[in-house]
Write a protein that holds these residues in place. Structure first.
Motif, PDB file in Angstrom:
ATOM      1  N   UNK A  22       6.883  13.967  -4.943  1.00  0.00           N
ATOM      2  CA  UNK A  22       5.947  13.297  -5.851  1.00  0.00           C
ATOM      3  C   UNK A  22       6.626  12.106  -6.431  1.00  0.00           C
ATOM      4  N   UNK A  23       5.583  11.222  -6.932  1.00  0.00           N
ATOM      5  CA  UNK A  23       5.866  10.017  -7.891  1.00  0.00           C
ATOM      6  C   UNK A  23       5.080  10.188  -9.057  1.00  0.00           C
ATOM      7  N   UNK A  24       4.249  11.056  -9.472  1.00  0.00           N
ATOM      8  CA  UNK A  24       3.393  10.950 -10.540  1.00  0.00           C
ATOM      9  C   UNK A  24       3.368  12.429 -11.016  1.00  0.00           C
ATOM     10  N   UNK A  25       3.384  12.874 -12.368  1.00  0.00           N
ATOM     11  CA  UNK A  25       3.261  14.097 -12.655  1.00  0.00           C
ATOM     12  C   UNK A  25       2.237  13.957 -13.779  1.00  0.00           C
ATOM     13  N   UNK A  26       1.179  14.882 -13.475  1.00  0.00           N
ATOM     14  CA  UNK A  26       0.229  15.210 -14.548  1.00  0.00           C
ATOM     15  C   UNK A  26       0.378  16.640 -15.029  1.00  0.00           C
ATOM     16  N   UNK A  27       0.628  16.600 -16.210  1.00  0.00           N
ATOM     17  CA  UNK A  27       1.045  17.777 -17.231  1.00  0.00           C
ATOM     18  C   UNK A  27      -0.376  17.861 -18.263  1.00  0.00           C
ATOM     19  N   UNK A  28      -0.958  19.253 -17.913  1.00  0.00           N
ATOM     20  CA  UNK A  28      -2.259  19.346 -18.683  1.00  0.00           C
ATOM     21  C   UNK A  28      -2.115  20.911 -19.086  1.00  0.00           C
ATOM     22  N   UNK A  29      -2.490  20.935 -20.517  1.00  0.00           N
ATOM     23  CA  UNK A  29      -2.272  22.177 -21.233  1.00  0.00           C
ATOM     24  C   UNK A  29      -3.423  22.544 -21.814  1.00  0.00           C
ATOM     25  N   UNK A  30      -4.155  23.677 -21.726  1.00  0.00           N
ATOM     26  CA  UNK A  30      -5.115  24.271 -22.329  1.00  0.00           C
ATOM     27  C   UNK A  30      -4.968  25.461 -23.399  1.00  0.00           C
ATOM     28  N   UNK A  31      -5.398  25.128 -24.708  1.00  0.00           N
ATOM     29  CA  UNK A  31      -5.033  26.148 -25.790  1.00  0.00           C
ATOM     30  C   UNK A  31      -6.110  26.252 -26.772  1.00  0.00           C
ATOM     31  N   UNK A  32      -6.069  27.365 -27.462  1.00  0.00           N
ATOM     32  CA  UNK A  32      -7.224  27.697 -28.591  1.00  0.00           C
ATOM     33  C   UNK A  32      -8.685  27.769 -27.861  1.00  0.00           C
ATOM     34  N   UNK A  71       0.927  -1.127   0.042  1.00  0.00           N
ATOM     35  CA  UNK A  71      -0.106  -0.106  -0.028  1.00  0.00           C
ATOM     36  C   UNK A  71       0.771   1.216   0.027  1.00  0.00           C
ATOM     37  N   UNK A  72       1.994   1.103   0.927  1.00  0.00           N
ATOM     38  CA  UNK A  72       2.793   2.454   0.914  1.00  0.00           C
ATOM     39  C   UNK A  72       3.558   2.454  -0.714  1.00  0.00           C
ATOM     40  N   UNK A  73       3.857   1.357  -1.163  1.00  0.00           N
ATOM     41  CA  UNK A  73       4.463   1.653  -2.268  1.00  0.00           C
ATOM     42  C   UNK A  73       3.354   2.081  -3.536  1.00  0.00           C
ATOM     43  N   UNK A  74       2.089   1.869  -3.483  1.00  0.00           N
ATOM     44  CA  UNK A  74       1.301   2.153  -4.382  1.00  0.00           C
ATOM     45  C   UNK A  74       0.579   3.576  -4.227  1.00  0.00           C
ATOM     46  N   UNK A  75       0.820   4.248  -3.274  1.00  0.00           N
ATOM     47  CA  UNK A  75       0.332   5.720  -3.036  1.00  0.00           C
ATOM     48  C   UNK A  75       0.731   6.437  -4.122  1.00  0.00           C
ATOM     49  N   UNK A  76       0.008   7.331  -4.464  1.00  0.00           N
ATOM     50  CA  UNK A  76      -0.094   7.929  -5.767  1.00  0.00           C
ATOM     51  C   UNK A  76       0.063   9.476  -5.303  1.00  0.00           C
ATOM     52  N   UNK A  77       1.248  10.014  -5.426  1.00  0.00           N
ATOM     53  CA  UNK A  77       1.490  11.284  -5.211  1.00  0.00           C
ATOM     54  C   UNK A  77       1.686  12.186  -6.121  1.00  0.00           C
ATOM     55  N   UNK A 108       0.157  11.779 -18.269  1.00  0.00           N
ATOM     56  CA  UNK A 108       0.434  11.372 -16.993  1.00  0.00           C
ATOM     57  C   UNK A 108       1.688  10.268 -16.945  1.00  0.00           C
ATOM     58  N   UNK A 109       2.428  10.851 -16.182  1.00  0.00           N
ATOM     59  CA  UNK A 109       3.835  10.284 -16.152  1.00  0.00           C
ATOM     60  C   UNK A 109       4.549   9.769 -14.677  1.00  0.00           C
ATOM     61  N   UNK A 110       5.259   8.704 -14.777  1.00  0.00           N
ATOM     62  CA  UNK A 110       5.999   8.636 -13.378  1.00  0.00           C
ATOM     63  C   UNK A 110       6.979   9.808 -13.215  1.00  0.00           C
ATOM     64  N   UNK A 111       7.696   9.822 -12.240  1.00  0.00           N
ATOM     65  CA  UNK A 111       8.579  10.706 -11.823  1.00  0.00           C
ATOM     66  C   UNK A 111       9.855  10.452 -12.835  1.00  0.00           C
ATOM     67  N   UNK A 112      10.261   9.146 -13.027  1.00  0.00           N
ATOM     68  CA  UNK A 112      11.315   8.790 -13.703  1.00  0.00           C
ATOM     69  C   UNK A 112      10.900   9.182 -15.481  1.00  0.00           C
ATOM     70  N   UNK A 113       9.715   9.619 -15.898  1.00  0.00           N
ATOM     71  CA  UNK A 113       9.499   9.862 -17.107  1.00  0.00           C
ATOM     72  C   UNK A 113       8.598   8.691 -17.966  1.00  0.00           C
TER      73      UNK A 113
END
Length: 387
Positions: free
Chosen positions: A218-228, A174-180, A305-310
C-alpha cells in the motif's frame, strides 16, 4: 457589454418559454462568464434551432467572447503559462459552442466561422502546454503525483498527433498516482467498525485511481476510529395549556319586539319577548397537550489519511450525531356550554413514532460515511484540472 445587455433586453419578450434561459445567459455574459453564457444559449438552440431570441443573443455575445480570450492570450503569452493556457481553453470552448450549434442555427447567425485549422492548432498548443506543466511538477507527495497525472491527462486529451512522449508520461504518471489503500478501522462497537469499513471499501470503487490493498503493498493508509457510541431511547415530554378560538354559530335568543295594536279604538304599543335566530360569536375554550418525542444516536469519529511514509494528508476528529423528533397535539373541551356543540373544535392528532434503533444506526453510519468519503473526494480532486 452593458450595451449588448440593453439591446438584448429590447429583443427578448415574455411570450416564449426560453425567455428566462436567454435572460440568464445575457446576465452571465454581462458578468464576463462567456463560456457559460454561450453554452446556455446552445442548450436553447438545441431544443429550438430557430429561437430568434437565442440566435440574436448568440450573434452579439460570441464576438465579445472571442475578443476577450484573444486579448488574454496577448497579455499572457510568454509570461504566465497557466493564465495563457486558461485563455486557450476558454477560446476553444467558445469556438466549440459555435461548432456544436445545429446547422439551421449556424446559417441564421452572422458569426465568422472559426477555422478548423485554428481549432486544431489550439488543441495542439494545449497539449504542449499541459505537457510542459506536467514536466514542471516535482511529484514528491501523493497529492502532487495526482496533480501531475492531471496535467498529463489533459495533454493526452488534446493531443491530435498521438505523441509518444505524452503517452509515455501519461502512463508513468498514472502508475505513480495509483492510490492503494490500507484501511485500519478500530473502535468499541464491532458492528459500527465493520459496517463503516465496508462502506469505505465500496466508496473506493467509484474513484478511478483508488483501490484496496493489503497491509504490505500500500502507499496510503486510512486510520479510522469509532468511539463513545451513545444511543438515547425514545423519550416523550408533554406540555399543556389553555387556549381559545372564536366560533360563529346560529343561536336562538330572546329579543324584545314592540307591536302596535288597536284596543277599544285606541292605538297602543305592546312589548313582548320572542325567540329569534341570530349569528353570534362564541369563545370556545379548550385545553391542549403537546407531546414531543425524541431519540438520538451519536459517536466520535476520528480519522487520519496518511502516506506510507507518515506524511499526513488529512486528519480530523468530530462527533457524528443524528436526532429524530416528532410531535403531536391532543385537544380537550373546557367548560362546555350547555346546548352548544362546537363545529370547528381542533381535532386531536394520533401518537407519532420516531425511528427505530436500527434505523438510527443506519442514519449515523451514513453520516459518518459521508464524512469519510468526503476525504477521498477531496484527495481525488487533485487529479482534476477544472479551469
Amino acid at each position: 457589454m452593458k450595451k449588448i445587455y440593453l439591446m438584448l433586453i429590447l429583443i427578448v419578450t415574455l411570450c416564449s418559454c426560453s425567455y428566462f434561459q436567454v435572460k440568464d445567459a445575457i446576465k452571465e455574459a454581462d458578468r464576463g462568464n462567456y463560456v457559460a453564457s454561450l453554452n446556455s444559449l446552445l442548450s436553447v438552440l438545441r431544443e429550438d434551432s430557430e429561437d430568434r431570441r437565442a440566435l440574436d443573443a448568440f450573434e452579439l455575445i460570441y464576438p465579445s467572447a472571442e475578443k476577450k480570450y484573444y486579448d488574454e492570450l496577448d497579455l499572457s503569452r510568454g509570461i504566465d503559462i497557466v493564465r495563457y493556457t486558461k485563455a486557450l481553453l476558454n477560446l476553444l470552448r467558445v469556438q466549440e459552442a459555435y461548432y456544436n450549434l445545429p446547422e439551421i442555427s449556424k446559417k441564421s447567425v452572422a458569426v465568422v466561422k472559426p477555422p478548423i485549422q485554428e481549432r486544431n492548432s489550439i488543441k495542439k498548443e494545449l497539449a504542449q502546454n499541459f505537457y510542459d506543466l506536467g514536466m514542471r511538477m516535482k511529484p514528491v507527495t501523493y497529492e502532487e503525483k495526482l496533480r501531475t497525472y492531471g496535467y498529463f491527462s489533459q495533454a493526452k486529451k488534446y493531443d491530435l498527433n498521438g505523441r509518444k512522449d505524452i503517452k509515455s508520461k501519461y502512463n508513468s504518471s498514472r502508475e505513480s498516482a495509483l492510490g492503494r489503500f490500507y484501511l485500519n478501522f478500530t473502535g468499541e462497537r464491532r458492528y459500527f467498525v465493520d459496517s463503516s469499513k465496508e462502506r469505505v471499501q465500496k466508496n473506493l470503487e467509484s474513484y478511478p485511481l483508488f483501490s484496496l490493498s493489503n497491509s504490505k503493498n500500500y502507499n496510503l493508509r486510512y486510520d479510522v476510529n469509532i468511539s463513545n457510541v451513545n444511543y438515547l431511547p425514545p423519550k416523550t415530554m408533554s406540555y399543556s395549556g389553555i387556549d381559545s378560538y372564536i366560533e360563529k354559530v346560529i343561536k336562538k335568543v330572546m329579543e324584545k319586539v314592540v307591536e302596535t295594536k288597536v284596543v277599544d279604538g285606541k292605538t297602543v304599543q305592546v312589548e313582548k319577548w320572542v325567540p329569534v335566530e341570530k349569528v353570534v360569536e362564541v369563545e370556545v375554550f379548550y385545553r391542549y397537550v403537546e407531546y414531543i418525542k425524541e431519540t438520538s444516536m451519536s459517536y466520535d469519529l476520528s480519522y487520519a489519511l496518511k502516506e506510507k511514509n507518515g506524511t499526513v494528508i488529512k486528519e480530523n476528529k468530530k462527533k457524528i450525531a443524528f436526532k429524530d423528533r416528532v410531535n403531536w397535539v391532543e385537544y380537550y373541551p373546557l367548560n362546555p356550554i350547555l346546548g352548544f356543540r362546537p363545529i370547528n373544535f381542533p381535532v386531536s392528532e394520533y401518537e407519532k413514532y420516531v425511528l427505530s434503533r436500527e434505523a438510527m444506526e443506519e442514519k449515523v453510519l451514513q453520516l459518518g460515511n459521508d464524512e469519510l468519503d468526503g476525504v477521498l473526494k477531496e484527495l481525488d480532486s487533485n487529479r482534476i484540472i477544472d479551469w
